[in-house]
Structures are given as C-alpha cells and as structure tokens.
Design an enzyme around this catalytic site. Sequence first.
Site: not given
Length: 381
Positions: A116, A146, A224
């Site tokens: 993402h 992910d 992230s």
Amino acid sequence: MPDNGRFLSRLIWFTLLVVALMLLWHNFPDLFNSYNSPYSDSREKVTPRVIEPRGNLADDEKSTIELFENSRDSVVFITTRQQVMDVWTRDIFSVPSGTGSGFIWDDAGHIITNLHVIKGASEAIVRLADGRDYKAILIGASPAHDIAVLKIGAGIQLPLPVPLGSSHDLKVGQKVFAIGNPFGLDWTLTTGVISALDRSLPSEEGRTIENLIQTDAAINPGNSGGPLLDSAGRLIGINTAIYSPSGASAGIGFSVPVDTLNRVVPQLISRGKYIRPALGITVDEKLNTRLTKIIGVTGVVILSVSPGSAADLAGLKGATISSDGSIMPNDIIISLENKPVDSVDKLLLRIDHYKVGETIRITLLRNGHEMDVSVILQPGI
C-alpha cells in the site's frame, strides 16, 4: 469666568503632573530603564547554573541506543510519485503521491516495504540513511500479505541488511522496536511490547491480512513498511497498519510477521508473485457457515475435489449434490496439524504457513468419525 477658572485649574494640575513625572524619571531611573540605570552595577551577578553529572546510562538505555545505531542504516525512506494528465493541455506530469518506509533485505539491493506504500505510484525513490537517493523498480508484490519488493541499482555500496529473526516463538510482553519515517520525520525510533499475536485486519483492498503481530509501539503514517525489531535487533515483522479513528497512533499497531516475509519474499524475487500452497479443493465461506450450522459441527465442508489434485490423491471426498440442489457433506476438515479450523479463512491461513511440496496432516470428519489424512501441498492459483 467660571469656565476660565475651571480651565486654569486643570492646566495647573496637568503642569504639576508633568513636573512630578520628570522628577521621577530623573531621580528613580530603575523604575523606567533598569538596563541604563546608574544603579545597575548593584544588581546581583548571575551565572549559568552548574550542570549536575549525569552518571552512567541505564543498561536498557544503552542497549536501545546501540540497537538504533546498529539498525538505522538498514532502514530506508521511500517517496512515491504518480503520473497525472492535465485535462486542458493533455500534458502528463508527475506529482508526489506519498511516503513510507522500507528496509534492506539482501546485498543484491532488494528493499522490502508494504504494497500500500507504493500502490498507484508510477515511480518510487529510495533514500538511504546517508542521504543518497536511488530510483527503484518493482520486483514483485503479494496483495494477500501487503508486501512489495523493490530493487535499487546494482553496484551500489549498501548498508548491511537487517538481521533476520523468527516470529513463531514470539511471546506477548516481549519488547519491540519500530524504526521508520512517520509523517516524513526521517529515521524515528519508537518502542513498546507485543500486545497480542495472530490478529486479523482488513486491508485497503478488502482482503483480510492474517496472523499479524499487535504492538503498542507507536506506528504512524509513514512508518508503514519499516522493520519491527526484537531486543536483539533482529527483524521480527514489517510494520503494516494502525488502528486509530484519528489516523494517528492510538497504541494499536500491526505487523506482518517475519516468518511470513521469509516465505513470501523469496518467491516475489524469483517469480514476481506469490503462489499460495493449496489442497486442490473447493470451499465457500458463506455456504460453509450455513452447512456447518445445520449439521452442528465446527469445521470446513469440502464442496468438491479437483481431479488429479493433491486432495484427490490423498483420497479426500467432496460433498454430494442431489438433483434438487441440496448438498450432503462428506468430508469436513476440523483441524490441520492439530490446530482447529473453524472457517474457510482459518483453513487458508493454516495452509499458508507451509510451502508447496510440504506434507501436512489434516483431521477430517467423515460419516461422523474422525480420521487423519496426509496431503502434499500443491501450487494454488
């Protein structure tokens, strides 16, 4: 005349007030300008306070500092850009689209981050801790986990990869350390503990990411893709998401465990995609919920078995479908390697812990009796 007398009286009072202020100015200058006062020499002389010796750092402080200094160079800052078209001129140009973190996986220049972080981007720039910037290419990605693998140019002198740890033996309460670039503030360290294990979380693509590590180490936008480390400085996960109504850290962060990374990343590097292990059976979550409720059992009903598949070779049986469309279950999977299976998602998660070609033991319910069957996992679709 009375008005003239009142005016004269006011003038006299005004004059006396001005004279009084002038006398105060000349005789008491400290009241108005202490910096230029002739009495300023009599003020107390003030020097900076004496610094108290700190003494030695606590042992846990020393180890945390050492961990950060040893790991910092292995973490990278990722910025992405996206191509857009001007609706009037039809010109195409790129604009900044986001930032995130990543870390060096190996000496070949592979960088691990979240999918993402780079989703929708037309280019990604990787910045090393020493300030060098390199354009990265996408090697492979797994939406189910992910995870994305980038690569920067060959021949670059890279920092050492993050030392690899394990996640199957983690315990709730262990100290953890997250390094990343929250809100674009580069190379930030946050600490916490493992709050829970085996968590599930919906991804941005609507998929459910399973087997996550939950931590209270602060994870914010920009973190992230950064590494989650144990107290030995080993990689135990990749920081993936936060749970927060405000979008900032609320003490609940999630990381994909390193055992998953170590299983998925080699396939992404060699094939560009992740091929999940499979049994060769057909299952359906909604239908399974209805059937198991009617039967009164907990497990996963095998709807059909693909001819020549691993399940077929192991002798698994699919459900019987009558002419009126009713379904009569035959084999119901209730556990995998002695771990209970109560849903389709849980079954797929259990299978995903293994590799194609590995043999797993499945416990079935067949005609009301339990039986164990060994199945060699095959490549999934």
